[in-house]
Motif scaffolding. Structure first.
Motif, PDB file in Angstrom:
ATOM      1  N   PHE A 142       0.753  -1.641  -0.217  1.00  0.00           N
ATOM      2  CA  PHE A 142       0.304  -0.296  -0.001  1.00  0.00           C
ATOM      3  C   PHE A 142       0.989   1.040  -0.344  1.00  0.00           C
ATOM      4  O   PHE A 142       0.478   2.172  -0.580  1.00  0.00           O
ATOM      5  N   LEU A 143       2.535   1.483   0.413  1.00  0.00           N
ATOM      6  CA  LEU A 143       3.168   2.400   1.382  1.00  0.00           C
ATOM      7  C   LEU A 143       3.650   2.260  -0.915  1.00  0.00           C
ATOM      8  O   LEU A 143       4.623   3.445  -0.544  1.00  0.00           O
ATOM      9  N   GLY A 144       3.563   0.882  -1.527  1.00  0.00           N
ATOM     10  CA  GLY A 144       4.516   1.438  -2.593  1.00  0.00           C
ATOM     11  C   GLY A 144       5.951   0.696  -2.971  1.00  0.00           C
ATOM     12  O   GLY A 144       7.238   1.226  -3.337  1.00  0.00           O
ATOM     13  N   LEU A 145       5.748  -0.253  -1.284  1.00  0.00           N
ATOM     14  CA  LEU A 145       7.005  -0.832  -1.007  1.00  0.00           C
ATOM     15  C   LEU A 145       7.222  -2.192  -1.606  1.00  0.00           C
ATOM     16  O   LEU A 145       8.454  -2.688  -1.586  1.00  0.00           O
ATOM     17  N   GLY A 146       6.455  -2.936  -2.572  1.00  0.00           N
ATOM     18  CA  GLY A 146       5.637  -3.989  -3.090  1.00  0.00           C
ATOM     19  C   GLY A 146       6.252  -4.032  -3.626  1.00  0.00           C
ATOM     20  O   GLY A 146       6.786  -3.086  -4.868  1.00  0.00           O
ATOM     21  N   PRO A 147       5.394  -5.235  -4.421  1.00  0.00           N
ATOM     22  CA  PRO A 147       5.144  -5.077  -6.347  1.00  0.00           C
ATOM     23  C   PRO A 147       4.419  -4.011  -6.862  1.00  0.00           C
ATOM     24  O   PRO A 147       4.016  -3.072  -6.234  1.00  0.00           O
ATOM     25  N   GLN A 148       5.206  -3.343  -8.106  1.00  0.00           N
ATOM     26  CA  GLN A 148       4.947  -1.976  -9.000  1.00  0.00           C
ATOM     27  C   GLN A 148       3.811  -2.204 -10.175  1.00  0.00           C
ATOM     28  O   GLN A 148       3.666  -3.666 -10.119  1.00  0.00           O
ATOM     29  N   PRO A 149       3.125  -1.131 -10.324  1.00  0.00           N
ATOM     30  CA  PRO A 149       2.118  -1.860 -11.613  1.00  0.00           C
ATOM     31  C   PRO A 149       2.777  -2.351 -12.581  1.00  0.00           C
ATOM     32  O   PRO A 149       4.192  -2.011 -12.796  1.00  0.00           O
ATOM     33  N   PRO A 150       1.939  -3.370 -13.656  1.00  0.00           N
ATOM     34  CA  PRO A 150       0.834  -3.424 -13.196  1.00  0.00           C
ATOM     35  C   PRO A 150       0.123  -4.870 -12.735  1.00  0.00           C
ATOM     36  O   PRO A 150      -0.092  -5.579 -12.980  1.00  0.00           O
ATOM     37  N   THR A 151       1.378  -5.210 -11.788  1.00  0.00           N
ATOM     38  CA  THR A 151       1.364  -6.275 -10.548  1.00  0.00           C
ATOM     39  C   THR A 151       0.207  -6.259 -10.134  1.00  0.00           C
ATOM     40  O   THR A 151      -0.171  -5.958  -9.531  1.00  0.00           O
ATOM     41  N   PRO A 152      -1.130  -7.087 -10.072  1.00  0.00           N
ATOM     42  CA  PRO A 152      -2.024  -7.600  -9.799  1.00  0.00           C
ATOM     43  C   PRO A 152      -1.940  -7.855  -8.175  1.00  0.00           C
ATOM     44  O   PRO A 152      -2.066  -9.248  -7.474  1.00  0.00           O
ATOM     45  N   ASP A 153      -1.402  -7.475  -7.286  1.00  0.00           N
ATOM     46  CA  ASP A 153      -1.416  -7.305  -6.013  1.00  0.00           C
ATOM     47  C   ASP A 153      -2.820  -7.075  -5.327  1.00  0.00           C
ATOM     48  O   ASP A 153      -2.984  -5.734  -5.389  1.00  0.00           O
ATOM     49  N   TRP A 154      -2.802  -7.592  -4.195  1.00  0.00           N
ATOM     50  CA  TRP A 154      -3.905  -7.056  -3.383  1.00  0.00           C
ATOM     51  C   TRP A 154      -4.218  -5.450  -2.261  1.00  0.00           C
ATOM     52  O   TRP A 154      -4.436  -4.345  -2.635  1.00  0.00           O
TER      53      TRP A 154
END
Length: 283
Positions: A218-230
């Motif tokens: 949610f803070l932008g530190l995980g998978p980046q677009p366009p990855t379908p992460d919850w």
């Protein structure tokens, strides 16, 4: 009779929760087959598909690019939950190794290992993960490393306590008297007797790691677009939440349901495996 009824209810709950967890794993594996649309299929050439509410065609509606939210939620089961399982598995392996060695040998080895563990435990887990994820490259790998570094000390502490308790029992003294090697004694006699709390804690921690993963995404530190992460899908829905409610609602529900399943699994396993557990008997 009431105790037997409670036991049957416990088994029923365990079966249902286990089935729910297996269903999540099946969805993650079969997402390309189950999803009616590809995860990144956009509708930018067809404006009628953009930001459409839930319908018989798109069960969870579409997003700002015309992508099917239901398909992306299914594909999302391959990101957040997978990261959570990997983090718990690696943390369990590392923490168990450290805890076994420290609790079994004691002395200066115990002191060194536990002081290193205390250094990690001194910093709030989510704050340390946030700092590490900021330094590492955004993505599933960096997220996994950051969370693993913060999670393994809890297992080390847990296993160390259980191992120290087991090591002082007569059968471990007998193993030493018979000349069994340290590795064989640890793996075949000490670890099995210290594994029950590990199994319970690991089951519960998958839900906790999933929540932490989603928070960092949610803070932008995980998978980046366009990855379908919850977690990322919830973050991207902020500007549309008051008008297109479905964009953040369904990924958020997926996080909540899957995390609750693992929390409940850990709770049920504790009740079933803890030798001190006695079923609650209704009057």
């Amino acid at each position: 009779m009431a105790a037997g009824s409670g036991s049957r209810r416990g088994r029923t709950v365990l079966i249902l929760v286990t089935a729910g967890v297996l269903l999540v794993l099946a969805v993650a594996l079969l997402a390309p087959v189950l999803a009616p649309y590809p995860a990144d299929a956009t509708g930018t050439t067809d404006t009628a598909r953009i930001l459409r509410p839930p319908s018989s065609t798109h069960w969870f509606g579409t997003d700002e690019l015309g992508r099917d939210v239901f398909s992306r939620v299914l594909y999302g089961a391959r990101v957040g939950p997978l990261v959570a399982v990997v983090v718990v598995a690696v943390s369990l392996l590392l923490g168990t190794t450290v805890g076994l060695v420290a609790g079994y040998f004691g002395g200066w080895i115990d002191e060194v290992f536990m002081r290193v563990t205390d250094v990690f435990l001194a910093v709030p887990a989510l704050l340390l993960a946030l700092a590490l994820a900021t330094v590492l490259a955004p993505g599933p790998t960096g997220l996994t490393v950051a969370l693993t570094v913060t999670w393994w000390p809890w297992y080390a502490r847990l296993v160390r306590g259980e191992t120290a308790s087991v090591t002082g029992r007569p059968y471990t003294e007998a193993c030493r008297a018979l000349g069994l090697g340290h590795r064989r004694t640890l793996i075949r006699h000490v670890l099995p007797n210290a594994s029950t709390p590990l199994l319970v804690q690991a089951s519960t921690d998958v839900g906790g790691v999933l929540l932490a993963t989603s928070a960092l995404s949610f803070l932008g530190l995980g998978p980046q677009p366009p990855t379908p992460d919850w977690g990322l899908m919830v973050e991207q829905s902020q500007n549309y939440f008051t008008t297109q409610w479905w964009l953040g609602t369904f990924p958020g529900l997926a996080i909540m349901v899957v995390a609750a399943l693992f929390f409940l699994l850990g709770d049920v396993l504790r009740d079933r495996l803890d030798p001190r557990y006695t079923p609650r008997v209704r009057p």
